[in-house]
Write a protein that holds these residues in place. Structure first.
Motif, PDB file in Angstrom:
ATOM      1  N   TYR A  31      47.741 114.793 -11.325  1.00 26.14           N
ATOM      2  CA  TYR A  31      48.302 114.061 -10.184  1.00 26.14           C
ATOM      3  C   TYR A  31      48.031 112.556 -10.311  1.00 26.14           C
ATOM      4  N   GLY A  32      46.905 112.185 -10.901  1.00 26.26           N
ATOM      5  CA  GLY A  32      46.628 110.754 -11.091  1.00 26.26           C
ATOM      6  C   GLY A  32      47.493 110.147 -12.184  1.00 26.26           C
ATOM      7  N   PHE A  33      47.554 110.816 -13.369  1.00 24.36           N
ATOM      8  CA  PHE A  33      48.305 110.258 -14.500  1.00 24.36           C
ATOM      9  C   PHE A  33      49.815 110.317 -14.295  1.00 24.36           C
ATOM     10  N   SER A  34      50.291 111.245 -13.464  1.00 22.71           N
ATOM     11  CA  SER A  34      51.735 111.347 -13.250  1.00 22.71           C
ATOM     12  C   SER A  34      52.290 110.107 -12.555  1.00 22.71           C
ATOM     13  N   SER A  53      42.885 114.929 -23.110  1.00 24.02           N
ATOM     14  CA  SER A  53      41.761 114.128 -23.599  1.00 24.02           C
ATOM     15  C   SER A  53      40.784 113.791 -22.475  1.00 24.02           C
ATOM     16  N   THR A  54      41.321 113.576 -21.261  1.00 23.25           N
ATOM     17  CA  THR A  54      40.430 113.285 -20.127  1.00 23.25           C
ATOM     18  C   THR A  54      39.545 114.478 -19.802  1.00 23.25           C
ATOM     19  N   VAL A  55      40.149 115.661 -19.800  1.00 24.44           N
ATOM     20  CA  VAL A  55      39.362 116.872 -19.539  1.00 24.44           C
ATOM     21  C   VAL A  55      38.293 117.049 -20.614  1.00 24.44           C
ATOM     22  N   ALA A  56      38.679 116.888 -21.880  1.00 29.26           N
ATOM     23  CA  ALA A  56      37.737 117.107 -22.978  1.00 29.26           C
ATOM     24  C   ALA A  56      36.604 116.080 -22.955  1.00 29.26           C
ATOM     25  N   LEU A  57      36.953 114.804 -22.734  1.00 28.61           N
ATOM     26  CA  LEU A  57      35.908 113.780 -22.682  1.00 28.61           C
ATOM     27  C   LEU A  57      34.958 113.998 -21.506  1.00 28.61           C
TER      28      LEU A  57
END
Length: 259
Positions: free
Chosen positions: A78-81, A91-95
């Motif tokens: 929802y933020g990146f959309s 990548s955000t989830v993984a980091l």
């Protein structure tokens, strides 16, 4: 004026009590190190504690990691959309998982399950004089009771964190790709591009430090329990609260040093 002086006096006593407590924990730690390096190594006891701390915590760690990754994918999408950058969700989830949430949430879950159990078990042994009985039989209780638990905590927390990171990324992939329709190739490629091995290694170092903290506080509070059955409950609560607070505080300083 009198109320101000009374407040300062109370705060001063709290600080002194805390400093005194930290000094006792440091002495307890040094005694543990002394007995940890003295042969023979009690491998059977260490493996038994590794099973208790690690294997029996697997379910709660998997559950926590999976839903954390799924929630991060939802929030990130929802933020990146807003900027048409949905492909960065992976990548955000993984980091986020490898650097912070994986080690921290795993440590808090293991503290609640295994750290509290360490304090309760050792506290009960202190109340029933089983620890004194070990000393009478010339078996050092630090060697038999404390060292295996702390070694198990330091070894098993990084392993549980690897598991938590893996299932968390899988959960994020499921929500991002299958539910929200993010391109699978972009999701995976961004993880490869933006997550380095140092992110994973530093997260595992954090996990080892957290494992040391939760097992040290759990053993210390239980080993030095006073006050009978009521004291066991108090020691368990204090072990969980102290471990959780110091895990979060140390996380800040480790993050500032490592990243």
């Amino acid at each position: 004026m009198n109320s101000t002086a009374a407040l300062l006096d109370k705060l001063g006593r709290l600080v002194l009590n805390h400093v005194e407590e930290m000094g006792k924990i440091l002495i307890f730690f040094l005694s543990t190190v002394r007995w940890a390096v003295r042969p023979p190594l009690k491998l059977r006891l260490i493996f038994k504690q590794m099973e208790f701390v690690g294997v029996k915590s697997t379910f709660v760690v998997v559950l926590t990691g999976t839903f954390t990754g799924m929630v991060m994918a939802l929030q990130g999408y929802y933020g990146f959309s807003m900027f048409n950058a949905e492909s960065l969700v992976g990548s955000t989830v993984a980091l986020g998982l490898t650097r912070e949430l994986g080690p921290v949430l795993t440590a808090l879950m293991v503290t609640a399950r295994a750290g509290s159990a360490m304090a309760a078990e050792l506290g009960s042994m202190r109340v029933t004089e089983q620890i004194d009985a070990l000393s009478v039989m010339a078996a050092n209780p630090m060697k038999y009771l404390v060292v295996p638990r702390i070694v198990a905590g330091v070894i098993m927390l990084p392993i549980l964190t690897i598991l938590s990171d893996f299932v968390g990324i899988l959960g994020g992939y499921f929500v991002g790709v299958s539910v929200l329709g993010i391109n699978a190739g972009a999701f995976v490629n961004n993880i490869y591009d933006m997550v380095g091995l140092d992110d994973i290694y530093n997260g595992l170092i954090k996990a080892a430090v957290f494992g040391f903290i939760l097992s040290l506080f759990g053993c210390y509070k239980g080993f030095n329990n006073e006050g009978g059955a009521e004291g066991v409950g108090k020691a368990t609560t204090e072990a969980v609260v102290l471990s959780s607070v110091y895990i979060l505080v140390s996380d800040y300083f480790l993050t500032a040093i490592m990243f």
